[in-house]
Design an enzyme around this catalytic site. Structure first.
Site, PDB file in Angstrom:
ATOM      1  N   LYS A   1     -10.358   0.055  -2.565  1.00  0.00           N
ATOM      2  CA  LYS A   1     -10.339  -0.036  -0.966  1.00  0.00           C
ATOM      3  C   LYS A   1     -10.761   1.322  -0.204  1.00  0.00           C
ATOM      4  CE  LYS A   1      -7.245  -1.389   2.770  1.00  0.00           C
ATOM      5  NZ  LYS A   1      -5.567  -1.930   2.940  1.00  0.00           N
TER       6      LYS A   1
ATOM      7  N   LYS B   1      -6.750   3.243  -3.394  1.00  0.00           N
ATOM      8  CA  LYS B   1      -7.380   3.241  -1.910  1.00  0.00           C
ATOM      9  C   LYS B   1      -7.346   4.521  -1.354  1.00  0.00           C
ATOM     10  CE  LYS B   1      -5.195   1.849   2.538  1.00  0.00           C
ATOM     11  NZ  LYS B   1      -4.139   1.269   3.190  1.00  0.00           N
TER      12      LYS B   1
ATOM     13  N   ASP C   1       0.718  -1.224   0.121  1.00  0.00           N
ATOM     14  CA  ASP C   1       0.043   0.048  -0.050  1.00  0.00           C
ATOM     15  C   ASP C   1       0.733   1.232  -0.021  1.00  0.00           C
ATOM     16  OD1 ASP C   1      -1.930  -2.001   0.459  1.00  0.00           O
ATOM     17  OD2 ASP C   1      -2.876  -1.044   1.967  1.00  0.00           O
TER      18      ASP C   1
END
Lengths: 487, 306, 306
Positions: free
Chosen positions: B242, B206, B143
């Site tokens: 996400k 995300k 991430d």
């Protein structure tokens, strides 16, 4: 199948979520509401009102004759002379406030009955119709003692007794649009609800009675066209306010020609919803959906003609088709339903006829793949692609979930096609460019323009049409004008 | 610079796509009005569990804390062994090895935050070093954060090139690109950053680090899902989504799933393409599931914190 | 007109000239005013205007329904341009009309006198006509501010209502007030951006026709004001039934005419304004509410967001 297609038939579906109706009380029979009392019809005749989603009878309702209308007009005149005009304006306002508050207490009950009687989704009757109706009373209540500030240089007076005829697409909301400004301006009224949707107006009558409004200030006579005609032709009225079809609007204007009656008409439409290539496309698609599928398309200001700039046509149509797949059609009382029942068999027949006409005229029919309930009156959300300006499905008001789609190349082309209609109620403009919004919305010959939004209503916002979409405004300060006179 | 190669078309810097905030608000409110009950609710809650990135991202995280979290990931609720496992455990990079050890033999992924998380204020060189290290340590997913400063400078090429470089450093590991939408401020920016990230090679986009408020909101999530939809239609590539931070209740999670279902449909209703980044959400979902089973409202005292 | 009739007319005119003065006066041909031009009636008909004591004054065009049709075409063509002028500019042109009228007061006074007004009546009417134009010239850029509104809607939208002209207005000018009455109905409609076709008083048409010469020299775009002469009986139904006319202003109190107008107007839902009060000199006859009668209210919504 196109490898790049989205599939909205998902393994996870929403379970039915019906709104409860156990706490709802609908009488087996309803009488007219005249002079503060529920009064049996002079001729003793009643008609049935049904649930269009199930075709089951809900109740039976008094059929108004000219005797009943006369009784109601006499009651309204007496109330005007003896009580309503004698009250201080601030006291009149307080009655209207009280009514608004009592409606709020019973909001959910109104919503459920509205959905049962008219077929509209509970989401809309709960979140739109009922709160807006209440807001209308609340808004105009405050005007009652402030009207002299609304008309600079004039001393306004009430007109007198108003006959008001309302349609079946927003039964309670239209009752509020008619009654609230009339009462605030000091008039008394005789209201005739539509024959397929009389129940919420009669529920409102119960509240009016419970709120102790002076008898006769609001009278409600139920019935169909003949009852409406008796009302329009009654010599004891000072004003007619009508919402409905352009055809009937013209009949009314003719019927009262030469009489001294004033009139306001809120009639049909065939609104253009114009999507420019620089619009926020996903939000525009929502606007298209809300524009034509809100209330099953039973909306005079529905965005029933879609104009998409050619450069984004494929994108918009693909997104629109995707979006159609997610629309849930079915039980109006299910909280997840997006499109409920068509209001009546008659209306469904009319829509079905237009679907045939469109195909015969050569437009490309596209419908969502949803399944319709076996009983009741339902119609799939429908697009007609590649339409031409000359087709009937482009020119005539269908009043159902049917959208005709055309393309355009330049703003001038969009504007001229948008205006190329006898109607002029509303229009939509979608672009991210501010100056274009003003240019286009100024050029549209219609009474309401939604720019980057669609089908928004508010008691403070005047609503009404240009050209054959009617005359006079409802809502806002301008909505008082049809109920006052000066000089 | 003109590019003539048609094959390059999809990798061209994306054009500006305007977003209307009020329109987004209205659409979001429609999702939250969907009523999800009974079997439909149970099914969705289980799906949400499988999409969970169980997360601990505190500066004072220790191996012991991470071990506890991994055990929770493995054993969500003793009384309901049929529950799916969570999608991943999300930790700081230096703790990847600890997680790897506990989660050995499970299908639970390990996600590591990288690239000078959460600020991203570091040279690209060091970002690439840490990314390679975390992948080598066993991270299945990386991430990363975008360089928001460069984004606001208008240096979109820098932002894109950096993502592409990290993607390369990821090797087989999946790359989630955190936009930090709470700092991007406008939905127009969220859309632009989404497009840049997808074009530069993100596998997932995300919303947030969880360190900035607001974190995930339904509004930014919808904008990102719509960007994913447009990217899919343009390229055929399915990018994952996400939302992270701020999703604490089962009810919120249901509304996100409604949004997902009605925006992207069946293909995205999988942990391969949708994750929730959350720490408190798991237990609220578990409480709701037990409530559906027993009919009794639950207390947090009966559910282990980690 | 037969040869004999024409001859008789010439003789008559000669007699009048001789009776007045030695020099043969040049007589004016009174014509229609359509699209900025002065055509004769397409029907080539006329009616003879005689003074109170039976003296022949002039021949006036007997406008036909086709003249009316042509005038509506001109008005429709002129409408967008006129409505699109700035309110300031419309006000200036109305003021210019007043200036031109003022400069030709003597002619108007004479024409009013010719048709039976006393000297002082004619002077008063002409002066009031000039002042009425100035009154509405002033309103052109003000009535919008008095009657428009910003509406405090209960959502994130900027909402305002403003006035727009209805379109083409057909006006049946008052019969007994040839100049002031005509201007009292024309000025508010035109100040508000409408284009008009007006039927002048049948018995007092001279000032109306001369007024068209004022218009011709006032920078007024062609077609904005079209003036017809003729008989109301013949034209009333066409005024009311024409499908490309948006509003009809009727001055008078004939119950049957009013009924006909309202019946025919229903064909395309014309806005109908009935002006029964014939005291055109009264203070009440000038009011911004008169402008409102040929205005539409347009409400515009726009979201407020980032």
């Amino acid at each position: 199948m196109d490898p790049k297609s989205l599939d909205f038939k998902t393994s996870w579906e929403y379970a039915p979520a019906p709104e409860g109706k156990e706490h709802i009380k609908i009488n087996a029979r309803y009488e007219h509401f005249i002079g503060g009392e529920f009064v049996a019809p002079a001729k003793g005749r009643y008609f049935e009102t049904i649930n269009p989603a199930t075709e089951e009878k809900l109740s039976e309702v008094a059929e108004g004759s000219s005797e009943d209308v006369d009784k109601a007009v006499v009651a309204a005149r007496a109330a005007l002379d003896k009580s309503w005009s004698k009250l201080r304006a601030s006291e009149r306002g307080k009655y209207i406030y009280r009514l608004a508050r009592m409606m709020q207490e019973r909001a959910r009950e109104f919503a459920v009955i509205e959905s049962l009687d008219g077929g509209k989704t509970i989401r809309e009757s709960r979140d739109v119709d009922v709160p807006l109706a209440i807001a209308h009373f609340f808004y105009y209540a405050g005007w009652a003692d402030k009207i002299r500030y609304a008309f600079p240089g004039k001393t306004p007076r009430p007109i007198g007794v108003a006959g008001q005829i309302i349609p079946w697409n927003f039964p309670l909301l239209m009752a509020a649009w008619k009654i609230a400004p009339a009462l605030a301006a000091g008039n008394t009224v005789v209201l005739k609800p539509a024959e397929t949707t009389p129940l919420t107006a009669l529920k409102l009558a119960e509240l009016i009675q419970a709120a102790d409004l002076p008898p006769g200030v609001v009278n409600i006579v139920t019935g169909a066209g003949a009852t409406g005609a008796a009302l329009v032709n009654h010599p004891g009225l000072d004003k007619i306010a009508f919402t409905g079809s352009t055809e009937v609007g013209k009949l009314i204007q003719r019927a009262i020609a030469g009489s001294r009656k004033r009139y306001t008409l809120e009639l049909g439409g065939k609104a253009a919803n114009i999507i420019f290539e620089d619009a926020a496309i996903d939000q525009a698609v929502e606007g298209i959906v809300n524009g034509i599928f809100f209330n099953q398309g039973h909306v005079c200001c529905a965005g029933s003609r879609l104009f998409v700039q050619e450069s984004v046509y494929d994108t918009v149509i693909r997104k629109l088709k995707d979006r159609l797949e997610t629309l849930i059609v079915g039980d109006p009382l299910d909280k997840n339903t997006d499109i409920g029942a068509i209001n009546s068999k008659m209306q469904l027949d009319k829509i079905s006829a237009y679907l045939k006409i469109g195909v015969a005229e050569g437009a490309e029919l596209y419908q969502s793949s949803c399944k319709l309930p076996k009983k009741g009156f339902f119609c799939k959300p429908t697009l007609f692609l590649h339409c031409s300006q000359s087709q009937r499905i482009v020119q005539e008001e269908i009043f159902g979930p049917v959208l005709s789609v055309q393309t355009f190349r330049t703003p001038e082309e969009a504007i001229s096609r948008a205006n190329n209609t006898p109607y002029g109620l509303s229009g939509g403009v979608w672009t991210d460019k501010g100056s274009k919004i003003f240019k286009v919305s100024n050029a549209l010959r219609c009474g309401v323009v939604w720019a980057n939004t669609y089908n928004k209503f508010d008691p403070s916002a005047p609503f009404g049409g240009y050209k054959e979409s009617g005359m006079g405004r409802e809502g806002g300060l301008h909505g008082l004008q049809p109920y006052i006179q000066y000089n | 610079m003109p590019r003539n190669n048609a094959a390059l078309a999809v990798t061209l810097p994306p054009q500006f796509v305007p977003i209307d905030e009020v329109g987004i608000d209205e659409r979001v409110s429609r999702f939250s009005k969907r009523s999800i009950k009974k079997s439909s609710k149970v099914q969705a809650l289980k799906l949400a569990l499988s999409m969970l990135d169980l997360t601990t991202l505190s500066a004072h995280d220790t191996p012991e804390r991470v071990r506890q979290l991994c055990h929770k990931a493995k054993n969500l609720l003793e009384t309901m062994p049929e529950l799916p496992h969570v999608g991943a455990v999300c930790v700081y990079g230096p703790l990847v090895k600890v997680a790897k050890e506990v989660l050995k033999g499970t299908k639970i992924h390990i996600a590591a935050v990288s690239t000078a998380f959460p600020s991203g204020m570091a040279p690209l060189k060091t970002k690439l070093i840490e990314t390679r290290q975390f992948v080598a340590d066993g991270a299945d997913e990386i991430d990363m954060v975008i360089s928001r400063g460069k984004f606001f400078e208008g240096d979109y090429d820098y932002v894109a090139d950096e993502i592409a470089a990290v993607k390369e450093a990821c090797g087989k590991a999946h790359l989630k690109v955190i936009l930090e939408t709470g700092e991007l401020n406008t939905l127009d920016n969220v859309r632009r950053a989404s497009d840049i990230a997808m074009h530069a090679g993100a596998d997932f986009i995300k919303t947030s680090t969880g360190k900035v408020q607001p974190a995930a909101t339904p509004q930014v999530t919808l904008v990102m899902l719509e960007a994913i939809r447009d990217f899919y239609y343009a390229t055929g590539k399915k990018i994952g989504m996400k939302p992270a931070g701020g999703i604490a209740t089962a009810k919120q999670a249901l509304h996100y799933l409604v949004m997902l279902r009605e925006t992207l449909g069946e293909a995205w209703l999988t942990p391969d393409l949708f994750r929730f980044g959350a720490s408190k959400l798991a237990n609220d979902i578990l409480m709701q599931l037990v409530k559906e089973q027993t009919g009794a409202y639950q207390s947090i005292d009966y559910f282990s914190m980690e | 007109m037969s040869k004999a009739e024409r001859k008789a007319e010439v003789v008559d005119l000669k007699d009048r000239a001789a009776a007045r003065q030695e020099r043969l006066p040049v007589l004016k041909t009174y014509k229609l005013f359509i699209d900025g031009k002065f055509p004769r009636s397409e029907s080539e008909r006329y009616y003879a205007l005689t003074s109170a004591n039976g003296e022949s004054i002039a021949n006036v065009q007997l406008g036909s329904r086709k003249d009316f049709r042509n005038a509506v075409v001109a008005a429709r063509k002129a409408f967008p341009g006129w409505a699109g002028r700035t309110a300031y500019n419309r006000g200036q042109i109305l003021y210019r009309m007043a200036e031109m009228l003022e400069g030709r007061r003597a002619q108007f006074i004479e024409e009013l006198e010719t048709l039976g007004a006393s000297r002082s009546e004619a002077e008063t009417e002409t002066a009031m006509a000039v002042d009425r134009l100035i009154y509405y010239a002033g309103w052109a850029d003000k009535f919008q501010q008095v009657f428009s509104s910003v509406n405090p809607v209960a959502s994130s939208h900027f909402n305002f209502s403003m006035l727009e002209p209805t379109g083409v207005a057909a006006l049946l000018a008052p019969e007994d007030s040839g100049l002031l009455g005509l201007i009292s109905v024309v000025a508010p409609a035109v100040a508000g951006g409408n284009s008009v076709v007006v039927l002048a008083s049948h018995s007092k048409p001279l000032a109306a026709i001369t007024f068209s010469e004022v218009l011709h020299t006032s920078d007024l775009p062609a077609g904005v004001i079209n003036i017809l002469t003729g008989t109301r009986k013949e034209l009333l139904k066409h005024f009311a039934s024409h499908m490309d006319v948006n509003a009809l202003v009727y001055c008078g109190s004939d119950a049957e005419e009013i009924r006909t107008v309202q019946l025919e107007a229903a064909e395309n839902l014309k806005r109908v304004v009935i002006e029964e009060n014939s005291d055109w000199q009264s203070e009440e006859r000038q009011s911004p509410y008169t402008i409102l009668a040929t205005q539409e209210v347009k409400t515009t919504w726009h979201p407020i967001g980032l």
